[in-house]
Write an enzyme that holds these catalytic residues in place. Structure first.
Site, PDB file in Angstrom:
ATOM      1  CG  ASP A 188      -1.122   1.145   1.546  1.00  0.00           C
ATOM      2  OD1 ASP A 188      -2.326   2.437   0.768  1.00  0.00           O
ATOM      3  OD2 ASP A 188      -1.001   1.751   2.266  1.00  0.00           O
ATOM      4  CG  PHE A 189       1.631   5.443  -1.756  1.00  0.00           C
ATOM      5  CD1 PHE A 189       3.019   5.083  -2.027  1.00  0.00           C
ATOM      6  CD2 PHE A 189       1.465   6.576  -1.241  1.00  0.00           C
ATOM      7  CE1 PHE A 189       3.584   6.789  -2.050  1.00  0.00           C
ATOM      8  CE2 PHE A 189       2.095   8.052  -1.580  1.00  0.00           C
ATOM      9  CZ  PHE A 189       3.344   7.860  -1.642  1.00  0.00           C
ATOM     10  CG  ASP A 190      -2.189   7.560   0.553  1.00  0.00           C
ATOM     11  OD1 ASP A 190      -1.406   8.847   1.286  1.00  0.00           O
ATOM     12  OD2 ASP A 190      -1.948   7.273  -0.162  1.00  0.00           O
ATOM     13  CG  ASP A 225      -2.403   2.037   6.898  1.00  0.00           C
ATOM     14  OD1 ASP A 225      -2.427   3.726   7.281  1.00  0.00           O
ATOM     15  OD2 ASP A 225      -2.371   2.189   5.104  1.00  0.00           O
TER      16      ASP A 225
END
Length: 289
Positions: free
Chosen positions: A32-34, A218
């Site tokens: 994932d990124f954020d 997250d």
């Protein structure tokens, strides 16, 4: 297992890590990124990958079958905010944006995308007036995401109260336009159905013929990707599920299913760097044998 690497708390996670280390050329690392590669910030436009993310990935990627970033952001935005373009070692990186509706690959440097869902344009036009009518709390704001629209409550006086108050009305609005509502941490995203990280990840893993997979996320939007890895594990493909606890605590639903929880993006980067170091050392030992 390499002593500098964190130890998964589950047998399935330990098997997944062992498989990655034993046959990295068949392994996929998906992220994932954020909240995973980038810290969560009040303004999503200010989010940037952790300074160590690109160096760690560029050291790790050449050992693997593939590295893929799976995000709800537009693919091009994730590439810019991540600093992924034109990086030696990341010449085969793939970014799946909008939950897989968009795809950027470093080989071509271009984004491929399906046609947008007409419901997104309808919601985009209706949403400002809709929020006024339902009495959206001060501090609530709209993020334009191209193929989706998100309503953030993080800046509201009572972020959780605003989130709970808007969840039902926004769910009704999404359904009226053929969309689904995806809740996250103080954000409610209206997006087309059939777009989720699990579908995107499963398709990519089939494409690459992965022999093992590590997935790190997250938030609630990462649960479908967790489910995809769990399905693969039930079919005999080892996998490691990592939860990035980007704030004071992990999202409970995610942490409960994770094999390994680490304290936010800096620790995710440390894990990636540790894997790169372990694989480099392993290659050196193999050559010296």
């Amino acid at each position: 297992m390499v002593s500098s690497l964190p130890h998964p708390t589950t047998a399935a996670g330990r098997d997944g890590l062992a498989a990655l280390l034993a046959r990295p050329e068949k392994a996929v690392v998906a992220l994932d990124f954020d909240g995973t590669l980038a810290e969560i910030v009040p303004d999503p436009e200010q989010a940037r990958a952790h300074p160590g993310a690109v160096p760690a990935l560029s050291a790790l990627a050449p050992h693997l079958a593939a590295v893929v970033v799976v995000t709800g952001r537009p693919a091009g935005v994730a590439v810019r905010y991540g600093g992924f373009a034109g990086v030696p070692g990341l010449d085969h990186l793939v970014v799946l944006g909008h939950y897989g509706a968009e795809r950027w690959d470093a080989v071509s440097g271009t984004v491929q995308a399906a046609a947008p869902h007409p419901g997104v344009a309808a919601v985009r036009a209706e949403l400002p007036g809709f929020l006024d009518r339902v009495g959206a709390w001060p501090g609530t704001w709209i993020e334009e995401k191209g193929r989706a629209v998100a309503v953030h409550t993080r800046r509201a006086e009572d972020p959780q109260g605003a989130f709970e108050a808007l969840k039902g009305p926004l769910g009704d609005l999404a359904a009226r336009h053929g969309l689904v509502l995806e809740p996250g941490r103080m954000v409610l995203e209206l997006r087309p159905p059939g777009m989720d990280k699990g579908v995107a990840l499963a398709d990519f893993l089939r494409e690459t013929g992965a022999g093992s997979v590590l997935y790190a996320g997250d938030d609630l939007g990462d649960l479908p990707a967790y489910a995809a890895v769990e399905k693969l594990r039930s079919d005999g493909t080892p996998g490691l599920l990592v939860c990035s606890a980007a704030e004071s605590a992990a999202v409970p639903d995610l942490a409960a299913r994770a094999d390994l929880t680490v304290p936010g993006p800096a620790a995710v980067v440390g894990l990636l760097a540790g894997l790169a170091e372990a694989l480099t050392e392993g290659e050196g030992a193999g050559q010296g044998a």
